[in-house]
Design a protein around this motif. Structure first.
Motif, mmCIF file in Angstrom:
data_model
loop_
_atom_site.group_PDB
_atom_site.id
_atom_site.type_symbol
_atom_site.label_atom_id
_atom_site.label_comp_id
_atom_site.label_asym_id
_atom_site.label_seq_id
_atom_site.Cartn_x
_atom_site.Cartn_y
_atom_site.Cartn_z
ATOM 1 N N GLY A 220 -37.808 7.225 4.139
ATOM 2 C CA GLY A 220 -38.352 8.574 4.164
ATOM 3 C C GLY A 220 -39.247 8.912 5.333
ATOM 4 O O GLY A 220 -39.815 10.009 5.377
ATOM 5 N N ARG B 198 -35.814 5.352 8.093
ATOM 6 C CA ARG B 198 -35.337 6.668 7.672
ATOM 7 C C ARG B 198 -34.987 6.689 6.187
ATOM 8 O O ARG B 198 -35.271 7.656 5.486
ATOM 9 C CB ARG B 198 -34.117 7.067 8.500
ATOM 10 C CG ARG B 198 -34.436 7.385 9.940
ATOM 11 C CD ARG B 198 -35.273 8.652 10.053
ATOM 12 N NE ARG B 198 -34.460 9.834 9.767
ATOM 13 C CZ ARG B 198 -34.940 11.004 9.362
ATOM 14 N NH1 ARG B 198 -36.248 11.138 9.188
ATOM 15 N NH2 ARG B 198 -34.139 12.019 9.126
ATOM 16 N N HIS C 97 -47.237 6.279 5.068
ATOM 17 C CA HIS C 97 -46.109 6.853 4.331
ATOM 18 C C HIS C 97 -46.219 6.545 2.838
ATOM 19 O O HIS C 97 -45.871 7.383 1.996
ATOM 20 C CB HIS C 97 -44.799 6.309 4.882
ATOM 21 C CG HIS C 97 -43.593 7.019 4.345
ATOM 22 N ND1 HIS C 97 -43.363 8.363 4.516
ATOM 23 C CD2 HIS C 97 -42.555 6.558 3.602
ATOM 24 C CE1 HIS C 97 -42.240 8.702 3.923
ATOM 25 N NE2 HIS C 97 -41.725 7.629 3.354
ATOM 26 N N ASP D 132 -40.360 10.271 8.891
ATOM 27 C CA ASP D 132 -39.799 11.301 9.762
ATOM 28 C C ASP D 132 -39.462 10.703 11.122
ATOM 29 O O ASP D 132 -39.924 9.614 11.498
ATOM 30 C CB ASP D 132 -40.789 12.456 9.916
ATOM 31 C CG ASP D 132 -42.106 12.003 10.515
ATOM 32 O OD1 ASP D 132 -42.221 11.981 11.745
ATOM 33 O OD2 ASP D 132 -43.018 11.645 9.735
ATOM 34 N N LEU E 18 -46.201 9.185 -0.157
ATOM 35 C CA LEU E 18 -45.300 9.077 -1.307
ATOM 36 C C LEU E 18 -46.066 9.142 -2.622
ATOM 37 O O LEU E 18 -45.578 9.707 -3.607
ATOM 38 C CB LEU E 18 -44.505 7.771 -1.228
ATOM 39 C CG LEU E 18 -43.363 7.739 -0.210
ATOM 40 C CD1 LEU E 18 -42.728 6.356 -0.185
ATOM 41 C CD2 LEU E 18 -42.320 8.789 -0.541
#
Length: 318
Positions: free
Chosen positions: A63, A60, A86, A65, A90
């Motif tokens: 970042g 988390r 991820h 979900d 980013l």
């Protein structure tokens, strides 16, 4: 199950450093379900909940979900796959933030109005296809009629801006100023004339050792004279310009040694040509083009053109 081996939510909070409220939230979301409940309904967690919460907190904080975190902790998706996806997301966010930062920095440096800020933002958000359409519209107008010329490809390439995907503030401003020039009808007309002349001013079999393109021949020949402070009305200036005049004569297909009258006419015709070339927006365009394309900014040609025209308008001949 042995109740002595289970942890209350408060004990789990002390071990993980998370608040009871946060653990309850993750538990209700199904990320860290309780292993059991007391008769009074209080949650009890096994020792594995500590490691699970550590993983959830890490993901988390990075970042991810909740849906993705759930898939990772339930081993529906490999951690490496989720991390790669991820990281890619980013990268997109970083590019967007860098672009926004460049726009805001450019607007701050220019003291932009809200309208200018909106323009800068819109221009940087253009897709590659949209940017290309903007450039193609401009080049199509200014190079109209030159496509069959052998120098067309080189001329088009020399005039083409290629904005980077992540422009710095200086490039943002330069791209905005170029976009404004693209819409200037008078500038389009001027560039159309200059482009036609540029395509035609390449001397064949030049023996002077000068660059084949007239503008660069002027820059190479006149630059040192300007730096030395040579008077454009002097005999020295006439000698400086003689190879350039000869170059231009070859551009026009003139033979050498045509006589004083023909030479004077050639000099005056060249002076007219250089005056046409001496549109200050030309240097502005080339400067902006260099900034946008991340190349060294060329020296302003206007001083050399002014000096050359003054030298050519005299009657002195070598």
């Amino acid at each position: 199950m042995n109740g002595d081996a289970l942890l209350s939510i408060g004990e789990l909070a002390r071990r993980t450093g998370l608040s009871v409220r946060t653990i309850r939230f993750y538990s209700d979301a199904g990320l860290v379900p309780p292993a059991d409940r007391t008769r009074a309904g209080y949650r009890r967690y096994d020792a594995g909940a500590v490691a699970r919460l550590d993983l959830v907190r890490t993901l988390r904080e990075l970042g991810l979900d909740l849906a993705t975190v759930r898939k990772v902790v339930e081993r529906e998706v490999p951690l490496s796959e989720a991390a790669a996806a991820h990281a890619e997301a980013l990268d997109v966010q970083i590019r967007v933030l860098q672009q926004r930062r460049a726009v805001l920095t450019a607007a701050a440096g220019r003291g932009s109005t809200p309208e200018e800020l909106g323009l800068l933002h819109r221009l940087t958000r253009l897709s590659g296809r949209e940017r290309q359409c903007l450039v193609d519209d401009f080049l199509g107008a200014v190079l109209d009629g030159l496509r069959a010329h052998p120098a067309y490809t080189a001329v088009a390439r020399s005039l083409t801006p290629e904005p980077p995907g992540l422009p710095d503030p200086e490039q943002v401003v330069a791209w905005a100023e170029l976009a404004e020039l693209f819409q200037d009808a008078d500038f389009r007309s001027s560039v159309h004339r200059m482009a036609g002349e540029l395509a035609a001013d390449r001397a064949r079999d030049d023996t002077t050792g000068l660059p084949l393109v007239l503008a660069e021949a002027v820059r190479a020949r006149v630059g040192p004279a300007l730096a030395a402070g040579v008077d454009p009305a002097s005999a020295t200036a006439a000698a400086v310009m003689a190879p350039v005049v000869a170059h231009y004569g070859r551009v026009l297909g003139h033979a050498e040694g045509r006589g004083t009258t023909a030479d004077a006419m050639l000099r005056h015709r060249l002076a007219d040509r250089l005056e046409h070339m001496n549109d200050p927006r030309r240097d502005q365009y080339l400067r902006l083009l260099a900034v946008v394309n991340g190349r060294p900014v060329p020296a302003n040609l206007a001083p050399a053109l002014d000096w050359s025209v003054r030298a050519l308008r005299t009657t002195r001949r070598v």
